[in-house]
Design an enzyme around this catalytic site. Structure first.
Site, mmCIF file in Angstrom:
data_model
loop_
_atom_site.group_PDB
_atom_site.id
_atom_site.type_symbol
_atom_site.label_atom_id
_atom_site.label_comp_id
_atom_site.label_asym_id
_atom_site.label_seq_id
_atom_site.Cartn_x
_atom_site.Cartn_y
_atom_site.Cartn_z
ATOM 1 N N MET A 1 -24.851 -24.934 -24.090
ATOM 2 C CA MET A 1 -25.020 -25.113 -22.655
ATOM 3 C C MET A 1 -26.130 -24.178 -22.151
ATOM 4 O O MET A 1 -26.672 -23.387 -22.881
ATOM 5 C CB MET A 1 -23.704 -24.820 -21.933
ATOM 6 C CG MET A 1 -22.554 -25.649 -22.447
ATOM 7 S SD MET A 1 -22.733 -27.400 -22.101
ATOM 8 C CE MET A 1 -22.130 -27.445 -20.417
ATOM 9 N N CYS A 2 -26.392 -24.306 -20.892
ATOM 10 C CA CYS A 2 -27.504 -23.567 -20.312
ATOM 11 C C CYS A 2 -27.048 -22.969 -18.989
ATOM 12 O O CYS A 2 -25.907 -23.162 -18.574
ATOM 13 C CB CYS A 2 -28.682 -24.487 -20.051
ATOM 14 S SG CYS A 2 -29.023 -25.610 -21.406
ATOM 15 N N GLU A 3 -27.927 -22.242 -18.334
ATOM 16 C CA GLU A 3 -27.614 -21.759 -16.997
ATOM 17 C C GLU A 3 -28.726 -22.152 -16.035
ATOM 18 O O GLU A 3 -29.912 -22.086 -16.370
ATOM 19 C CB GLU A 3 -27.416 -20.239 -16.999
ATOM 20 C CG GLU A 3 -26.205 -19.823 -17.827
ATOM 21 C CD GLU A 3 -25.270 -18.858 -17.118
ATOM 22 O OE1 GLU A 3 -25.471 -18.561 -15.930
ATOM 23 O OE2 GLU A 3 -24.328 -18.400 -17.777
ATOM 24 N N ASN A 108 -28.107 -28.816 -16.861
ATOM 25 C CA ASN A 108 -27.174 -28.075 -17.704
ATOM 26 C C ASN A 108 -26.107 -29.062 -18.169
ATOM 27 O O ASN A 108 -25.520 -29.770 -17.343
ATOM 28 C CB ASN A 108 -26.577 -26.928 -16.866
ATOM 29 C CG ASN A 108 -25.219 -26.457 -17.357
ATOM 30 O OD1 ASN A 108 -24.288 -27.236 -17.480
ATOM 31 N ND2 ASN A 108 -25.104 -25.186 -17.612
#
Lengths: 258, 258
Positions: A1-3, A108
């Site tokens: 995942m990402c932010e 995201n």
């Protein structure tokens, strides 16, 4: 995942404080080491800085933290790769011109079985992420519905994009930031929150690193600044958490739709 | 007028030496104080740095001069505004996606009576320069002729673009750099020259500032690097001057067409 991180403001405002917190999550307080990027709108123009290395170790991230670029809209992303290799071409935000404006987007989450849904020709992905393909499909769908020139009622356009996002969410996690340089749209599947700061301004303390800011020293009484992030960046303010399927539209720092 | 700089190389190569010379022309040895920009291709990805302030005084230009980004293709531009105000949105290079690649473009010169020629809908300018409108018209013409997906024979595409450039040149001065991330095209009206460096590499001395480089220390024997500029950047090498209406196409540092 990402932010994700974004800002909408009614006056050119720097995002050094928030970006300093976010950048720590790219290798220090978080595992998102597969690149980062940030887009600043300055009027109709914009500029994007990106790197395929961790934000906590990036020379260019150092510049952003030390050089206060003032902007009305910012979109930023730090990446933990799932679909698509670690490379500049797969690093968010992505940008395309439509209707004489630069549209900028970051995602995201992760999608599955999306190839059949996202048929595109006019807007083609350059990299190989699900994220960029979804962006191209949104823009292509928007052109197919609204035509070659910008319609008067942009609320209808963003309303339509929220319906497209509802469809995309059937394929997986889809937290999104999208801007045309005037409006900033957020769409939530599971992790997105925001805060609107206005007078009287107070102090805020970053969660990820030992930094405190007194916004009353940095602002005028008329400033309105909304910050959106995957998770709250400060531990002494009340962040509003978005619900699954919820979208919001901000202009000049104020909530205007969604 | 403005100044152009570009590079095509067969291995990722930094352009710090040439950019250091060019940046001096943005306020020290030249009058081009109305912004500057530079695009680096890294594989299919690219990134652009730009500023609406003089390159000789820009924090971001300082970063570029001190941080060797290695790239196969670079396009750079320093601006002296004639059409369009001084602002980020009017700062070159301009970029658009076509056929799943980022196309990047910069223009030196000035056009007149161009509105009737440059009718566009799919690719619309965001700023208000003759330069960006001409770029949009080139891409729109290319799509109209070759369709929605990349043709096999890209030489034909660049040959066609050279014909479009011949038309544009009827409207004024049109020195152009254009790349799709594989090929680098140059088109000359009055000021463009290039040099191809290969083994045995020697020393080069910048004209605009007191810097000497020994390329034999920086390269391997197989490196081929072509640099294109408005005016020669060094005073001890033989730059090839392009003729009015002449175009050239470079790939991996080598001249392949034109």
């Amino acid at each position: 995942m990402c932010e994700l991180l974004a800002m909408s403001a009614n006056v050119p405002t720097d995002i050094v404080f928030s970006f300093t917190g976010l950048a720590e999550r790219g290798g220090v307080t978080g595992p998102h080491v597969d690149g980062w990027g940030i887009t600043f709108y300055e009027g109709k123009g914009n500029r994007t800085f990106k790197d395929a290395c961790p934000s906590s170790k990036s020379h260019i991230a150092e510049l952003i933290k030390s050089y206060p670029i003032k902007s009305e809209i910012v979109i930023s992303h730090i990446r933990q790769a799932n679909r698509g290799c670690v490379s500049l071409v797969n690093t968010h935000p992505f940008s395309r011109e439509l209707w004489g404006r630069y549209w900028t987007y970051a995602h995201n989450g992760q999608l599955t079985d999306y190839q059949a849904t996202f048929s595109v020709s006019r807007f083609q992905p350059v990299g190989d992420t699900d994220s960029e393909l979804a962006f191209c499909w949104i823009l292509e769908s928007v052109v197919n519905k609204f035509g070659e020139f910008e319609p008067e009622n942009m609320n209808e356009v963003f309303q339509y994009i929220s319906q497209l996002a509802d469809e995309i969410r059937q394929l997986g996690v889809f937290n999104m930031l999208l801007s045309n340089g005037i409006d900033l749209m957020t769409y939530c599947t599971n992790n997105l929150c925001h805060i609107t700061r206005r007078a009287p301004f107070g102090q805020a303390t970053l969660i990820d690193t030992d930094v405190v800011i007194d916004f009353s020293q940095e602002t005028t009484p008329n400033d309105v600044v909304t910050v959106i992030a995957t998770r709250p960046l400060t531990n002494n303010e009340n962040w509003v958490v978005l619900q699954p399927g919820e979208w919001k539209l901000f202009r000049k720092g104020e909530l205007i739709n969604g």
